[in-house]
Every structure is written in structure tokens, then in C-alpha cells.
Design a protein around this motif. Structure first.
Motif, PDB file in Angstrom:
ATOM      1  N   ILE A  70       3.603  -2.486 -12.214  1.00 58.02           N
ATOM      2  CA  ILE A  70       2.839  -2.055 -10.946  1.00 58.02           C
ATOM      3  C   ILE A  70       1.301  -1.821 -11.221  1.00 58.02           C
ATOM      4  O   ILE A  70       1.121  -1.069 -12.261  1.00 58.02           O
ATOM      5  N   TRP A  71       0.670  -2.741 -10.753  1.00 58.69           N
ATOM      6  CA  TRP A  71      -0.922  -2.669 -11.056  1.00 58.69           C
ATOM      7  C   TRP A  71      -1.479  -2.184  -9.661  1.00 58.69           C
ATOM      8  O   TRP A  71      -1.351  -2.324  -8.664  1.00 58.69           O
ATOM      9  N   SER A  72      -2.701  -1.349  -9.914  1.00 59.56           N
ATOM     10  CA  SER A  72      -3.573  -0.845  -9.146  1.00 59.56           C
ATOM     11  C   SER A  72      -4.871  -0.582  -9.549  1.00 59.56           C
ATOM     12  O   SER A  72      -4.837   0.008 -10.703  1.00 59.56           O
TER      13      SER A  72
ATOM     14  N   GLU B   6      -3.314   3.863  -1.810  1.00 60.00           N
ATOM     15  CA  GLU B   6      -3.822   2.740  -2.923  1.00 60.00           C
ATOM     16  C   GLU B   6      -3.176   1.408  -2.443  1.00 60.00           C
ATOM     17  O   GLU B   6      -1.838   1.570  -2.313  1.00 60.00           O
TER      18      GLU B   6
ATOM     19  N   MET C 232      -0.272   7.500  -9.168  1.00 58.49           N
ATOM     20  CA  MET C 232      -0.724   6.834  -7.733  1.00 58.49           C
ATOM     21  C   MET C 232      -0.956   7.850  -6.534  1.00 58.49           C
ATOM     22  O   MET C 232      -0.250   8.717  -6.592  1.00 58.49           O
TER      23      MET C 232
ATOM     24  N   ARG D  10       0.136   0.790 -13.862  1.00 60.78           N
ATOM     25  CA  ARG D  10       0.412   2.188 -13.396  1.00 60.78           C
ATOM     26  C   ARG D  10       1.819   2.554 -13.915  1.00 60.78           C
ATOM     27  O   ARG D  10       2.183   3.664 -14.273  1.00 60.78           O
TER      28      ARG D  10
ATOM     29  N   TYR E  79       8.493   4.294  -6.993  1.00 59.63           N
ATOM     30  CA  TYR E  79       8.448   3.294  -8.095  1.00 59.63           C
ATOM     31  C   TYR E  79       9.532   2.417  -8.157  1.00 59.63           C
ATOM     32  O   TYR E  79       9.488   1.126  -8.387  1.00 59.63           O
TER      33      TYR E  79
ATOM     34  N   TYR F 293      -1.540  -1.896  -4.433  1.00 62.03           N
ATOM     35  CA  TYR F 293      -0.809  -2.025  -5.541  1.00 62.03           C
ATOM     36  C   TYR F 293      -0.244  -3.472  -5.396  1.00 62.03           C
ATOM     37  O   TYR F 293       0.262  -3.934  -4.346  1.00 62.03           O
TER      38      TYR F 293
ATOM     39  N   ARG G  92       0.742  -1.181  -0.177  1.00 65.44           N
ATOM     40  CA  ARG G  92       0.031   0.079   0.020  1.00 65.44           C
ATOM     41  C   ARG G  92       0.948   1.192   0.005  1.00 65.44           C
ATOM     42  O   ARG G  92       1.899   1.244   0.651  1.00 65.44           O
TER      43      ARG G  92
END
Length: 164
Positions: free
Chosen positions: A116-118, A94, A90, A123, A48, A96, A31
Motif C-alpha cells: 500500500i502506497w500513499s 488519504e 494512515m 505504508r 489494510y 492510496y 481513499r
């Protein structure tokens, strides 16, 4: 999704529950923390890279490339080149998932793909070429056979890319 385990490799069902249609060899959830935000309340670009790095270290342990506690015998793992694409911002809190897989390899190097997925969307992506060096840094080190086998069986790399 409230019951997702953070910083623990997700199994295929957990990945699908998070919104990934096709499971990856390694997926880690977390998170966004307040400390990772910039003055505009977006995730800072450096965060990131740190997330990608954490997933890479876990991936290298899982494929048997390094335990990070036997420097005298384990390869030095070096990023030779990397390319990141920030696709969508982001924000705080969130959840992720960082996913990682090898997409091709040569004798002493391989290419990793990370995403990276969210919220059901990608993303950011990071593609990097990893080179293995001898433990003393004296030259390149071949990818160990069990690691190459894992690239085939688990990551789905179809074949070795021949060096030019």
C-alpha cells in the motif's frame, strides 16, 4: 492527485503519476474512509487486510484464475500463510494505491507481494502464499498454464521455484 480513478486498475502512466517508479501488474487506488479509522484517528489494522483482499480478488480475475461465479470448475483459492508489516500510519481522506504481483510459484501454489502506497511511501506490505484446491476441495489443483505464462510475461517471475 485529484483525477486518479478509484477502484479501477491503473495503467503504468497513472501509477507513475501517483509516485510509483516501477509500475506493477495491478494497482488500484482508493481513499481512506471515516469508517476505517480507529479511536485514535488512524486507519484500523483490519482495514489494510480488507484493502489487500479487494486487490487480490481483482488480481485473480485479471490473471484468469477465477471469475468467482463458476464454483463447480474454478479452483478454491486459499491463503496458506500471510505476513503483514504496518510501516507507517494512515489517516482520514488519504489517497492510496494497493499494488499486487506474483513473485514466485510452484506447481499448486504461488507467493503474492502486495504493498500500500500513499504520499510517495510504502505504508504496509503483505506477502502471502496462495494454494489452489480442486473445486470440490478434494486436493490441490495445478496452476493453469495460461496463468503461469502471465506470471512470467506480466508479473516478471523469472522462473518456477521447485518444490522441496
Amino acid at each position: 492527485m485529484t483525477d486518479i480513478p478509484f477502484l479501477t486498475p491503473l495503467d503504468p502512466d497513472q501509477q507513475r503519476a501517483f509516485g510509483l517508479q516501477d509500475p506493477w501488474p495491478l494497482a488500484l487506488a482508493d481513499r481512506v474512509r471515516f469508517a476505517e479509522l480507529d479511536p485514535l484517528n488512524h486507519v484500523n489494522n483490519v482495514a489494510y487486510l480488507i484493502w489487500f483482499e479487494g486487490a487480490r480478488v481483482t488480481y485473480f480475475k485479471h490473471v484468469g484464475l477465477s471469475t468467482y461465479d463458476k464454483a463447480e470448475v474454478e479452483p478454491r483459492i486459499v491463503i496458506r500463510r500471510g505476513e503483514i508489516d504496518w510501516l507507517q500510519e494512515m489517516r482520514a481522506d488519504e489517497t492510496y494505491v494497493v499494488v499486487t504481483r506474483t513473485v514466485e510459484y510452484r506447481t499448486t501454489s504461488f507467493t503474492l507481494r502486495q504493498e500500500i502506497w500513499s504520499g510517495g511511501t510504502v505504508r504496509a506490505t503483505f506477502d502471502c502464499v496462495i494454494v489452489l484446491l480442486q473445486p470440490d476441495g478434494s486436493g490441490r489443483m495445478p496452476i493453469p498454464a495460461p496463468v503461469r505464462e502471465r506470471f512470467h510475461k506480466i508479473d516478471g517471475v523469472a522462473r518456477r521455484v521447485d518444490a522441496p
